[in-house]
Design a protein around this motif. Sequence first.
Motif: not given
Length: 373
Positions: A82-84, A111-116, A181-185, A209-214
């Motif tokens: 729903g957020v997305g 960011f709540l979905l772990g994405s950018n 996502e990192i590979g896509v970026l 990377i910081a988003i993923k770690i967090t």
Amino acid sequence: METIKFVRENKKEREFAYEVRKRVRDYFKENNISIYGNYTMYLKSVVILCMYIVPFVVLLTTPVSAWTALGLAIIMGIGEAGVGMSIMHDGVHHAYSSKKWVNDLASSTMFLLGSNIFNWKIQHNMKHHTFTNIFNYDPDISNLKVIRLSEYGPLKKYHRFQQFYAFPLYGLMTFSRLFGEIGVLLDYNRKGITKAQHVDPTWQLIKLIAIKITYFAVIIGLPLYFTDFAFWQILIGFIALHITAGMIMSTVFQMAHVVEGTHQLLTDEDHQIKNDWLVHQLNTTSDFGRKNGLFSWYIGGLDFQIEHHIFQNICHVHYPVIADIIKKTAEEYGFTYNLKPSVFSALASHFRRLRELGTMKPPTSLPNLAAVP
């Protein structure tokens, strides 16, 4: 990044494109209504964010059984989808508010979905919305291998069963974004797409990377610290959360573009599509249901995909009204307005289209694009 030129083939396309924009613009002007979100949008945002966050807080602060925890994880997955669909989506399209900072805030729920946000803007706003259902340009139908979503994609023997295995695989959508996502970026950086958007590639990579770690520190680390559940139990909840969210979002998006009646195209040798861009969106997109009550509210008006694709900067709370304007104008000018009468009919149509794509050989010649009504 390669581009495509949309070429109007006749006067009727130009007149229709002008008239439908004018009528929708006049509706908002004559009724003194903003095209952006209103109080109903803000209330919805609070409710859906609570649907995602409150179960997590309960999980961290209240002793519950493993089965109850699993149920809370599934509710979180429903909230995440729903957020997305209802908050982030409008924010990234700058439709949530007339204020940039509010749109940025709504977008940041990604960011709540772990994405950018950056990756989504490139894939969704720039590629999917501009080149809808054009093979090798629209990533939503071009990049999958196991599931064949375009008639121009390679046909494998196992595709004949895809109408059965596709739906479970849709549950992996958020996993794909989370871990891919990192590979896509890096690919965007390598192709110069990041710099072309005036974004620093190194900083964007560090931020992602910081988003993923967090995200992992919060979604897995906090339950490990605050609850008595074992790691494997937390991992099951994590998987349930993402399968739920992925299944919902993927299925909803597919019912708009990979159904009977929506066209899939190739460009000609000059990278052209022989249709006006707005007519192209009409030909490649479908609405479904449009009177789905609570479900329509929850999915952010994505059952009004024609309206969304033609007017991306209009908040989805206005789609039910402008849908009638667009449908009437399309029919007046002789263009097909794709509408599946219900959610279930759209699901059935997607199932049949998957079955068809699972056996259909790729066309050997370019279709007559100009003949598309």
